[in-house]
Each structure stands twice: as C-alpha cells, then as structure tokens.
Enzyme design. Structure first.
Site, mmCIF file in Angstrom:
data_model
loop_
_atom_site.group_PDB
_atom_site.id
_atom_site.type_symbol
_atom_site.label_atom_id
_atom_site.label_comp_id
_atom_site.label_asym_id
_atom_site.label_seq_id
_atom_site.Cartn_x
_atom_site.Cartn_y
_atom_site.Cartn_z
ATOM 1 N N LYS A 8 34.749 53.517 48.586
ATOM 2 C CA LYS A 8 33.834 52.401 48.302
ATOM 3 C C LYS A 8 34.331 51.122 48.987
ATOM 4 O O LYS A 8 35.472 51.066 49.455
ATOM 5 C CB LYS A 8 33.736 52.196 46.791
ATOM 6 C CG LYS A 8 35.064 51.843 46.124
ATOM 7 C CD LYS A 8 34.957 51.863 44.599
ATOM 8 C CE LYS A 8 36.318 51.576 43.980
ATOM 9 N NZ LYS A 8 36.272 51.633 42.513
ATOM 10 N N MET A 59 41.174 27.671 57.033
ATOM 11 C CA MET A 59 40.154 28.701 57.277
ATOM 12 C C MET A 59 40.527 29.621 58.429
ATOM 13 O O MET A 59 40.363 30.835 58.356
ATOM 14 C CB MET A 59 38.795 28.040 57.554
ATOM 15 C CG MET A 59 37.655 29.047 57.646
ATOM 16 S SD MET A 59 36.062 28.321 58.015
ATOM 17 C CE MET A 59 35.651 27.505 56.499
ATOM 18 N N TYR A 101 46.940 20.947 55.022
ATOM 19 C CA TYR A 101 46.050 20.321 54.034
ATOM 20 C C TYR A 101 46.795 20.044 52.734
ATOM 21 O O TYR A 101 47.521 20.906 52.226
ATOM 22 C CB TYR A 101 44.869 21.236 53.707
ATOM 23 C CG TYR A 101 43.811 21.310 54.777
ATOM 24 C CD1 TYR A 101 43.132 20.187 55.205
ATOM 25 C CD2 TYR A 101 43.475 22.534 55.335
ATOM 26 C CE1 TYR A 101 42.142 20.266 56.173
ATOM 27 C CE2 TYR A 101 42.489 22.636 56.307
ATOM 28 C CZ TYR A 101 41.822 21.496 56.716
ATOM 29 O OH TYR A 101 40.849 21.590 57.672
ATOM 30 N N ARG A 105 33.716 49.216 29.491
ATOM 31 C CA ARG A 105 32.980 48.660 30.628
ATOM 32 C C ARG A 105 31.715 49.483 30.867
ATOM 33 O O ARG A 105 30.629 48.951 30.952
ATOM 34 C CB ARG A 105 33.899 48.660 31.868
ATOM 35 C CG ARG A 105 33.353 47.917 33.053
ATOM 36 C CD ARG A 105 34.342 47.875 34.205
ATOM 37 N NE ARG A 105 34.638 49.181 34.776
ATOM 38 C CZ ARG A 105 35.353 49.387 35.871
ATOM 39 N NH1 ARG A 105 35.890 48.346 36.512
ATOM 40 N NH2 ARG A 105 35.564 50.596 36.330
#
Ligand SMILES: *Cc1c(COP(=O)(O)O)cnc(C)c1O
Length: 359
Positions: free
Chosen positions: A35, A303, A255, A131
């Site tokens: 998956k 990024m 940053y 779940r």
C-alpha cells in the site's frame, strides 16, 4: 546539470526481506503489503519483483489494486479495508481482489450483489485496537452469513495489533486472548501478523501473515530484535553538496536561527528538503553520512535545502554525495531524531525524488 536527489531502491533486498518474513513462519502464507505506493518504494516495481514468490499482495484501497492490475500484476490482491463503495464489488469479482469485511455496511453490500466468481473474504475482527472490525461476540453470526453466500470461497479471520512493536507490552497478549475466545469460527484460517508480530509474536503467525514495513528493511521496533536486525535496507536516499561556507562562532544558520555556531563551523548546504519529503522536524544533530562518516543537521530543514555541519570531516567538496538514510544509516535511527517512525520517512517522499531500481 540537474538536481542530484535520488532514492535508490534495492529490489534484491526486498526479496531477501520477504524471504526472511516467510522463514519466521514456514507453515503460513505471507501477503506482501504494498500500500501507499509500496511504502514509497514504488508499488508496481516492488510487486513485480516479488510476484514470483508471493501468494497475494495487500493494499489499502481499490485504486491501489487497479494500479497493480494495470501494470500487469496477476496475483490476488487483498483490500485491507475492503470496499468503500458497493460499486467496487464488480471489480473485486472480475479482477480477483480479496476484500476485507469490517462492518455491517460492507457485509450487506456483499449480500446484495451478484458475482460470477468466488473469492476469499477476510473477516475483520476488533480484538482490541478499536479502529475497524466486528466485535468478537458478533463473529459467529457474521461467519454464518458469509458462508451462506455463494461468492465466498473461504472466510479468513483477520485482526490487527495496536502494539505488537512493543514486545513487553500486555496489549498484544490481550488481543490474542480476545481472538482466541471467538466461538463459532472453528476451523477457519486466521490472518493476524503485521511485521512486528511476524518478528516478535510467534503465537500470532497462524495461516496468513501481512508483512509491510519489514519488506522495505526498516525495523518497527525501538529496541534491537534478532530478526529485525537481519533486515536489509531497501531504500537509500542521497543528494549532493551544493554549497560550502565557513561560519563564525555566534552566527546562526538557517530559518529561525535555531543552530548557533559554537566554534568556527564549516557548513555544507545539500539539495534536500521537506519538499522532497524529508521531515522538517529533523532536530539539530540528526545524522547524515558523507565520505562514509556521520555529519549532523545544523539548522532547520527548508523546502529545498538543508545545512549540515561538516567541520570534522576534512575535504568535503561541492558535488560530494550525502546519504540521508539507507545502507549506511538506518532510516529507523533517523526517524527517532525526527520524532517519527520509519514508515513516514519513506512513505512521505514526494514525486520530486526520482526512484532508481537495482536488482
Ligand atoms: C499496513 C498494514 C499492515 C502492514 O503493517 P506493517 O507494520 O507495515 O507490517 C498489515 N495489516 C494491515 C491491516 C495494515 O493496514
């Protein structure tokens, strides 16, 4: 010149890891879970590499199953959460998908449809994770209803563990006991084990295994484990140094200025960031490997770039290759530095990272 980010996927390692899973429970069958694009490794490539060895694959939804069929994969494909809509049942029938049934809603959809073929159904039971699945007390009547359907070739009982990655934890024992207490399901096959249970809970092996993460060579455990320690990392994520500078003590890097140099520091900037799926949460000190040695993330991941401290590694040059995780650096170790698990590290890589395959 192009950006030098790459994820190398070693398909031989995936085959080795699948075999390692199977050797833990030689009497069981093991459906290979592919998956989420094969946990980021490429579902079609992984399934093609494993197809000769596996009895079935497992995916989360029909879109993933259709992708495999479109690519020519022929083995049965389990739908781990079953069908989300009744109109998917037609494809279950015609394309040999094996559905889970976890709710009354899904059961009624199966009862209302007509089928040309017969297929196994995985009856999902809530043994304690809360779940998905039927309650243990409902199982006898659900089994009877499924067995009354001509499309159902076999009912296989399925449950999923919440804490099988914690070998000392009583929760898995309780789930096994809840599963064992089910009446009205005598003689049916059972499918319980995710990777952690394959490696740490032999009582859970039974008839069908569902290994996912271990196929890709990462351990789900935080502690050493005799089986997990034999896994071969399948993915190696690398990039290159694109800039170098010397930064004075007291100066901050990146940053937010979260890394302040305590000494004259050589900073290498590398082409990798959260736009590639590398976690922005990587802390200062998160390891990477360059020249076969460990260096540390210094400053926030941005990024498209990250900065690493290479002060102690002489001779680093622009163009040098840097490993973020893989053969030299376990992804599970990096995950801890990023407050996450190896599953997200590989699954969240974005399409900007080209995958290269080796046999
Ligand atoms: C994803 C999944 C698995 C595989 O789990 P791993 O921990 O990756 O081995 C098995 N069963 C179900 C129901 C799943 O959703």
């Amino acid at each position: 010149m192009s950006r030098k980010v790459r994820a190398e996927v070693d398909l031989a390692a995936i085959r080795y890891n699948y075999d390692l899973a199977r050797r833990q429970a030689p009497a069981a069958q093991a459906a290979a879970i592919v998956k989420a694009n094969g946990y980021g490794h490429g579902a079609v490539q992984v399934a093609s590499a494993l197809e000769p060895d596996v009895p079935a694959f497992g995916v989360a939804c029909i879109e993933e199953a259709l992708e495999l069929r479109d690519a020519g994969i022929e083995k049965p494909i389990m739908l781990l959460e079953g069908c989300f809509d009744a109109d998917e049942l037609e494809q279950v029938d015609s394309l040999n998908f094996w559905p889970a049934v976890h709710s009354e809603h899904q059961l009624q959809a199966l009862e209302s449809a007509t089928f040309k073929n017969r297929f196994p159904v995985f009856l999902k039971i809530d043994s304690g994770m809360h779940r998905l699945g039927f309650q243990p007390a409902e199982v006898a009547s659900v089994v009877a209803r499924l067995q009354a359907l001509s499309c159902v070739a076999e009912v296989i009982l399925m449950t999923h563990f919440a804490r099988s990655d914690e070998p000392q934890e009583g929760a898995t024992r309780h789930q096994l006991e809840a599963f064992a207490s089910i009446t009205g399901a005598e003689g049916l096959a059972a499918c319980l084990s995710n990777s952690a249970a394959v490696m740490a809970w032999p009582d859970a092996h039974r008839n069908w295994l569902r290994p996912g993460m271990m196929l890709y060579g990462a351990t789900p455990f935080l502690e050493p484990n005799a089986v997990a320690d034999q896994l071969q990392p399948a993915m190696t994520l690398t990039t290159e140094v694109i800039a170098l500078r010397d930064v004075e003590p007291g100066e901050a890097v990146g940053y937010g200025g979260t890394f302040v140099c305590e000494r004259p520091t050589r900073i290498a900037t590398i082409a990798m960031g959260y736009g590639d799926g590398y976690p922005r949460h990587a802390k200062n000190g998160t390891p990477v490997v360059i020249h076969g040695q460990r260096a540390a993330v210094a400053g926030r991941v941005s990024m498209d770039m990250m900065t690493i401290d290479v002060t102690d590694i002489p001779g680093v040059e622009i163009g040098d290759r840097v490993e973020l995780f893989g053969k030299q650096l376990p992804v599970s170790e990096v995950a801890v530095w990023c407050d996450t698990i190896p599953y997200t590290m590989v699954t969240c890589l974005t399409p900007r990272v080209p995958r290269y395959y080796s046999e």
